[in-house]
Write a protein that holds these residues in place. Structure first.
Motif, PDB file in Angstrom:
ATOM      1  N   LEU A 185       0.844  -1.182   0.000  1.00  0.00           N
ATOM      2  CA  LEU A 185       0.000   0.000   0.000  1.00  0.00           C
ATOM      3  C   LEU A 185       0.887   1.242   0.000  1.00  0.00           C
ATOM      4  O   LEU A 185       1.809   1.357   0.798  1.00  0.00           O
ATOM      5  CB  LEU A 185      -0.907  -0.005   1.226  1.00  0.00           C
ATOM      6  CG  LEU A 185      -1.980   1.086   1.289  1.00  0.00           C
ATOM      7  CD1 LEU A 185      -2.998   0.903   0.167  1.00  0.00           C
ATOM      8  CD2 LEU A 185      -2.675   1.065   2.641  1.00  0.00           C
ATOM      9  N   ASP A 186       0.610   2.162  -0.918  1.00  0.00           N
ATOM     10  CA  ASP A 186       1.435   3.350  -1.089  1.00  0.00           C
ATOM     11  C   ASP A 186       1.140   4.342   0.040  1.00  0.00           C
ATOM     12  O   ASP A 186       0.114   5.025   0.033  1.00  0.00           O
ATOM     13  CB  ASP A 186       1.124   3.980  -2.450  1.00  0.00           C
ATOM     14  CG  ASP A 186       2.001   5.187  -2.758  1.00  0.00           C
ATOM     15  OD1 ASP A 186       2.779   5.608  -1.872  1.00  0.00           O
ATOM     16  OD2 ASP A 186       1.889   5.719  -3.881  1.00  0.00           O
ATOM     17  N   GLU A 187       2.050   4.446   0.990  1.00  0.00           N
ATOM     18  CA  GLU A 187       1.832   5.323   2.128  1.00  0.00           C
ATOM     19  C   GLU A 187       2.169   6.779   1.836  1.00  0.00           C
ATOM     20  O   GLU A 187       2.063   7.629   2.725  1.00  0.00           O
ATOM     21  CB  GLU A 187       2.587   4.806   3.355  1.00  0.00           C
ATOM     22  CG  GLU A 187       2.023   3.487   3.848  1.00  0.00           C
ATOM     23  CD  GLU A 187       2.489   3.112   5.252  1.00  0.00           C
ATOM     24  OE1 GLU A 187       2.972   4.004   5.983  1.00  0.00           O
ATOM     25  OE2 GLU A 187       2.348   1.926   5.618  1.00  0.00           O
ATOM     26  N   THR A 188       2.518   7.094   0.578  1.00  0.00           N
ATOM     27  CA  THR A 188       2.543   8.503   0.181  1.00  0.00           C
ATOM     28  C   THR A 188       1.144   8.971  -0.204  1.00  0.00           C
ATOM     29  O   THR A 188       0.923  10.175  -0.392  1.00  0.00           O
ATOM     30  CB  THR A 188       3.494   8.733  -1.004  1.00  0.00           C
ATOM     31  OG1 THR A 188       2.979   8.090  -2.177  1.00  0.00           O
ATOM     32  CG2 THR A 188       4.882   8.208  -0.697  1.00  0.00           C
ATOM     33  N   ARG A 189       0.183   8.029  -0.301  1.00  0.00           N
ATOM     34  CA  ARG A 189      -1.217   8.362  -0.565  1.00  0.00           C
ATOM     35  C   ARG A 189      -2.145   7.921   0.564  1.00  0.00           C
ATOM     36  O   ARG A 189      -3.161   8.566   0.808  1.00  0.00           O
ATOM     37  CB  ARG A 189      -1.683   7.709  -1.868  1.00  0.00           C
ATOM     38  CG  ARG A 189      -1.088   8.303  -3.124  1.00  0.00           C
ATOM     39  CD  ARG A 189      -1.635   7.630  -4.362  1.00  0.00           C
ATOM     40  NE  ARG A 189      -1.020   8.185  -5.569  1.00  0.00           N
ATOM     41  CZ  ARG A 189      -1.074   7.615  -6.752  1.00  0.00           C
ATOM     42  NH1 ARG A 189      -1.723   6.463  -6.913  1.00  0.00           N
ATOM     43  NH2 ARG A 189      -0.493   8.185  -7.797  1.00  0.00           N
TER      44      ARG A 189
END
Length: 424
Positions: A185-189
């Motif tokens: 999961l992209d934790e920049t989003r």
């Protein structure tokens, strides 16, 4: 058609007395006064004739089986476009009970389901505050006023239009198109915690995985309640696209779901994927289980306490689904924003809601339109005017006896994509 105790029954040959009952000076004060007996008989015959030809649909409004008024819609041209016009009346002793609102809601649902004309219009007199207020509350847009010759005099009316056109994304380019390509999961989003300031990151951390099919948020047999002292045995797996809260011990924080909340764990500020107007769309598959609910509900980032309203794009309870479809909650919720009023309803959707469907909102400075699979389902004539973050989650609600259906676990929310489009 029915909505609770309000029912619409097709206008029949024996319904002339309802026109006569509504033909009083008080009931026709905004229409130029009563009609003659001959005019009433002609109106009654016209209702039956146009309904038989498919050019109109006229109804008795009934409350618990008692006729309390009438409503209908008929073919017109509005500014050169094919439209349906609607009008209604409720007898004086039944007014003030929300009956006209429920009857109009049923008509709106029927017109939307037809799909043959995407505009519904109404022309109440300018001196008719209740009907104008009803149009506004139902999501109609005020498009000016006019005056016509009417019943031997002049009638000045307001023009109200409800736009039911489908969502059109042709030619528009998403500013973010999240397909959860992985491997993580992209934790920049996405911030993979459920309002952790009221609990803790450990207690509110999401169970998730990403892969070729998108994102899965899961509640497992060993998922603990996220904040038992605040929310009982409610379990949740959640991801959001922002995080704002105050210092430990303060009352500053997003999603103040009950009075008296205080921050229990300091959180870093995250402005990951915030949107202010435009189109927001999610493609997800719901869970058919009585203990489960899935939702996608952008909320205000809430760096100012009043900026906390909610755009509920989809709220689907597993106990409100069946083999043929289910109910999807859509609308605006104020939460703690004093400038908003709740305008939320559940829309019946045909088809298997455990398959993927598209749920979207078109959000402007003036109003919010909601769509399911591109089809218009609701307009709210108010709006949020501040950035929102996305809230995406699956809940497991506690049972009264404290048991859990462990054989049904994990409850898994599947999300194929989330995307946003800038305003036009």
């Amino acid at each position: 058609m029915t909505d609770g105790s309000v029912t619409l029954a097709p206008w029949g040959p024996d319904d002339l007395p309802l026109l006569e009952r509504a033909n009083t000076p008080a009931m026709t004060a905004h229409l130029g006064g009563p009609e003659t007996a001959e005019q009433l008989e002609e109106r009654h015959a016209r209702y039956l004739r146009l309904a038989a030809a498919g050019e109109a649909a006229m109804y008795r409004i009934e409350r618990d089986g008692v006729a309390v008024g009438g409503i209908g819609y008929w073919q017109v041209q509005h500014d050169g476009l094919a439209a349906w016009e609607t009008g209604w009346n409720v007898f004086p002793e039944w007014q003030g009970r929300g009956i006209a609102r429920e009857a109009l809601r049923l008509v709106i649902r029927e017109v939307a389901a037809r799909g043959d004309r995407t505009l519904l219009v109404a022309y109440p007199g300018v001196d008719n505050p209740p009907s104008n207020a009803l149009c506004r509350a139902a999501g109609f847009e005020h498009r000016g006023s006019g005056t016509i010759d009417w019943r031997g005099g002049e009638l000045t009316f307001n023009s109200w239009v409800l736009d039911m056109t489908p969502l059109d994304l042709s030619g528009r380019v998403a500013d973010v198109d999240e397909t959860f390509a992985g491997p993580l999961l992209d934790e920049t989003r996405w911030w993979p915690y459920y309002t952790p300031h009221w609990s803790s990151r450990d207690a509110s951390a999401a169970r998730s995985r990403v892969g070729p099919g998108g994102l899965e948020l899961m509640i497992d047999s060993d998922t603990a309640p996220w904040a038992p002292e605040l929310d009982g045995d409610l379990r949740v797996s959640h991801a959001q696209t922002g995080q704002f809260s105050g210092a430990v011990g303060s009352s500053t924080g997003q999603h103040r779901f009950r009075p008296g909340l205080v921050v229990r764990e300091q959180q870093p500020e995250r402005r990951l994927w915030l949107v202010h107007h435009g189109v927001i769309e999610v493609r997800l598959a719901a869970i058919r289980h009585p203990d489960a609910m899935v939702a996608f509900w952008p909320i205000g980032f809430e760096d100012r306490p009043d900026d906390c309203g909610e755009l509920c794009i989809a709220e689907i309870f597993g106990n409100e689904m069946d083999e043929d479809g289910g109910w999807v909650g859509v609308g605006v919720k104020p939460q703690n924003d004093p400038r908003l009023r709740e305008d939320f309803e559940k829309v019946r959707v045909d088809g298997d809601l455990t398959d993927f469907h598209d749920y979207a909102v078109e959000w402007t400075r003036d109003r919010v339109r909601f769509f399911i699979d591109g089809r218009w389902v609701k307009t709210v004539a108010q709006t949020l005017d501040y950035p929102v973050q996305f809230m995406l989650d699956v809940y497991e609600f506690p049972r009264a006896d404290g048991t859990r259906d462990l054989a049904a676990l994990p409850h898994t929310l599947r999300v194929e994509r989330v995307r946003s489009f800038p305003p036009v």
